[in-house]
Write a protein that holds these residues in place. Structure first.
Motif, mmCIF file in Angstrom:
data_model
loop_
_atom_site.group_PDB
_atom_site.id
_atom_site.type_symbol
_atom_site.label_atom_id
_atom_site.label_comp_id
_atom_site.label_asym_id
_atom_site.label_seq_id
_atom_site.Cartn_x
_atom_site.Cartn_y
_atom_site.Cartn_z
ATOM 1 N N VAL A 188 0.828 -1.212 0.000
ATOM 2 C CA VAL A 188 0.000 0.000 0.000
ATOM 3 C C VAL A 188 0.863 1.262 0.000
ATOM 4 O O VAL A 188 0.573 2.229 -0.708
ATOM 5 N N ALA A 189 1.945 1.261 0.771
ATOM 6 C CA ALA A 189 2.813 2.442 0.837
ATOM 7 C C ALA A 189 3.576 2.662 -0.463
ATOM 8 O O ALA A 189 3.971 3.801 -0.769
ATOM 9 N N THR A 190 3.772 1.589 -1.245
ATOM 10 C CA THR A 190 4.541 1.702 -2.480
ATOM 11 C C THR A 190 3.724 2.253 -3.650
ATOM 12 O O THR A 190 4.269 2.945 -4.515
ATOM 13 N N MET A 191 2.421 1.970 -3.690
ATOM 14 C CA MET A 191 1.601 2.362 -4.842
ATOM 15 C C MET A 191 1.656 3.863 -5.152
ATOM 16 O O MET A 191 1.927 4.251 -6.286
ATOM 17 N N PRO A 192 1.400 4.755 -4.163
ATOM 18 C CA PRO A 192 1.493 6.185 -4.497
ATOM 19 C C PRO A 192 2.921 6.616 -4.821
ATOM 20 O O PRO A 192 3.129 7.604 -5.528
ATOM 21 N N TYR A 193 3.928 5.873 -4.319
ATOM 22 C CA TYR A 193 5.324 6.182 -4.633
ATOM 23 C C TYR A 193 5.589 5.942 -6.128
ATOM 24 O O TYR A 193 6.280 6.722 -6.794
ATOM 25 N N ILE A 194 5.016 4.848 -6.659
ATOM 26 C CA ILE A 194 5.130 4.593 -8.095
ATOM 27 C C ILE A 194 4.412 5.696 -8.864
ATOM 28 O O ILE A 194 4.913 6.203 -9.877
ATOM 29 N N ALA A 234 10.523 3.099 -10.510
ATOM 30 C CA ALA A 234 9.185 2.542 -10.725
ATOM 31 C C ALA A 234 9.266 1.045 -11.000
ATOM 32 O O ALA A 234 8.426 0.271 -10.519
ATOM 33 N N ALA A 235 10.276 0.627 -11.760
ATOM 34 C CA ALA A 235 10.451 -0.799 -12.036
ATOM 35 C C ALA A 235 10.775 -1.567 -10.760
ATOM 36 O O ALA A 235 10.183 -2.612 -10.473
ATOM 37 N N VAL A 236 11.716 -1.046 -9.960
ATOM 38 C CA VAL A 236 12.102 -1.735 -8.723
ATOM 39 C C VAL A 236 10.940 -1.747 -7.732
ATOM 40 O O VAL A 236 10.717 -2.735 -7.018
ATOM 41 N N MET A 237 10.191 -0.646 -7.672
ATOM 42 C CA MET A 237 9.036 -0.593 -6.770
ATOM 43 C C MET A 237 7.993 -1.644 -7.142
ATOM 44 O O MET A 237 7.440 -2.329 -6.273
#
Length: 491
Positions: A140-146, A342-345
């Motif tokens: 969940v924390a990663t989605m807005p980061y992407i 974005a790829a690594v995330m």
């Protein structure tokens, strides 16, 4: 409109974008491990755990210093001045933390074949609920980061004169395809090109832009005058009331940074614990770069740049002061700087879903090849989700959620880290602490309008502190109290 397209800049941009696309598809045959390429999650999701010092340096730097960093840090400095420089002490504090903690975490992961933080937590505590909580928080924390990487790409595509969503969608389709094909090797290989381009762009800018504007004296003088006219909590130096929030933001961000799935993926992909220690020594070189990038926010005032939003400051500065070919090169560097993280995330989120949800609850007997296949598909879904997120939700909402994501991911710190150093806490206490931190941090953040800091009044004096640190303190207190009440009854 077509007449607004900067064709020279666009041609240079496309050339470098095509170059990294070819590299991305070719990466599947680079640094391949002993097992069949991509047929094992270790191969696809961690590059065979075979990355040495230099590859890890570029990869971790590539997914830690993102396109949105190049856009957002100067934008924040442009908006508020010195307060925007909190990213510098944050990226200094983070590396001693990495040096002390991450080699131990790598040993735990390498010894047991762990791929994610959820794996490490389950391996230590044998608790499916705690594993699920940590893994869900990571996804969940990663989605807005992407999604924020997409914002960085969106800004430079707009600066080229292109309109509509098709160019952004096309760039991300390409990213999705070569990540599916090559896994972690694609961003690792592309990170070499991305970092070299970013260094060239920034070093040229910090030398030539002041020369064009009358030197650094003129740059700082223009910024000082602009902040004086703007008033409020802005300026070339921190106001007294800004010092505590500045310091707590730096510390909290440093503790949270390597809890994200994408930064942990870079750690787990390293060849050895020594590789990680060496990187903790070498990676501060990026902090020097970040400081130079931040200065672009001051330079925009000397160049008399006016922009519709703060995020447009860096592209507008390059378009105003550099020839079109160099602007195209700079915009390509920023866009490629979005592709790597974005790829690594997406790979990190896919690894979490595959190992800590699919394998744990859906198909416990899934083969290594099956894990890799599921992770590849999930990586596509995550990217599509982020693309939809940014196309249909306001940009401000993405930024707000990313700030909230930082508060959330920090709550995984006790469960992931404490067990590496002492075995006093049990899974139930850590889960209770996690829940308290998530609920308390979310409540404070929403009560403050999704701001990253919270103001408390103690004894008539007000103190403003990073919300994530307050939530982490609550997390640890609840875990300690719960453990004391429960005693030694739990595992």
């Amino acid at each position: 409109m077509e007449s607004q397209i900067n064709w020279t800049a666009l041609a240079v941009f496309i050339f470098f974008f095509v170059l990294v696309t070819v590299m991305g598809f070719a990466a599947s045959r680079w640094q391949s491990g002993k097992s069949n390429k991509g047929a094992h999650l270790d191969e696809w999701g961690l590059g065979g755990r075979n990355f040495g010092t230099w590859i890890t340096w570029f990869l971790v730097g590539g997914d830690f210093y993102t396109a949105y960093t190049v856009i957002a840090v100067p934008a924040l400095v442009y908006a508020v001045g010195a307060y925007g420089f909190f990213a510098l002490p944050y990226t200094i504090l983070v590396y001693p933390i990495v040096f002390v903690i991450m080699p131990k975490l790598w040993h735990a992961a390498a010894k047991a074949g762990h791929v994610t933080a959820g794996d490490v937590v389950f391996g230590r505590y044998k608790s499916r609920p705690l594993e699920l909580a940590i893994s869900l928080t990571g996804v969940v924390a990663t989605m807005p980061y992407i999604a924020l990487q997409l914002i960085g790409m969106e800004v430079v595509i707009k600066a080229l004169g292109l309109t509509g969503e098709l160019p952004l969608a096309a760039a991300f389709v390409i990213l999705a395809l070569y990540t599916y094909s090559a896994g972690l090797r694609a961003p690792a290989l592309i990170a070499f090109v991305k970092d070299l381009m970013i260094y060239i762009v920034v070093l040229v800018a910090v030398v030539l832009v002041p020369m064009k504007l009358g030197g650094y004296g003129a740059v700082f003088s223009s910024a000082r005058d602009a902040f004086a006219a703007k008033g409020g909590a802005t300026g070339l130096t921190l106001k007294p009331q800004q010092m505590l929030p500045f310091a707590s933001l730096a510390l909290g961000s440093a503790l949270a940074a390597f809890m994200y799935p994408h930064t942990l993926t870079g750690i787990f992909a390293a060849k050895s614990a020594d590789t990680i220690r060496k990187n903790a020594i070498f990676l501060p070189a990026y902090t020097v770069l970040l400081g130079l990038i931040a200065l672009l926010g001051f330079m925009a005032y000397a160049a008399k740049i006016t922009v519709p939003t703060n995020n447009d400051v860096v592209p507008a500065l390059f378009n105003a002061l550099f020839p079109a070919w160099f602007s195209g090169f700079a915009f390509a560097a920023i866009a490629i700087g979005a592709l790597v993280p974005a790829a690594v995330m997406s790979i990190g989120a896919a690894n979490l879903f595959t190992r800590n949800f699919w394998k744990a609850y859906v198909n416990p007997s899934v083969t290594p090849a099956g894990e890799a296949k599921v992770a590849k598909i999930v990586s596509l879904v995550v990217k599509v989700g982020a693309l939809i997120f940014i196309l249909f939700l306001p940009t401000k909402f993405a930024l707000d959620l990313q700030l909230l994501g930082g508060v959330w991911i920090l709550q995984t710190f006790p469960a992931v880290v404490f067990g590496l150093f002492f075995g006093w806490f049990g899974s139930a206490a850590l889960l209770a602490g996690w829940a308290a931190g998530i609920v308390g941090g979310s409540w404070l953040a929403f009560a403050d309008g999704i701001k990253p800091v919270h103001t408390m009044v103690v004894g008539g004096d007000s103190y403003t502190v990073y919300t994530g640190l307050l939530a982490l303190a609550l997390n640890i207190v609840v875990a300690v109290v719960y453990q004391l009440l429960l005693g030694k009854k739990q595992n």
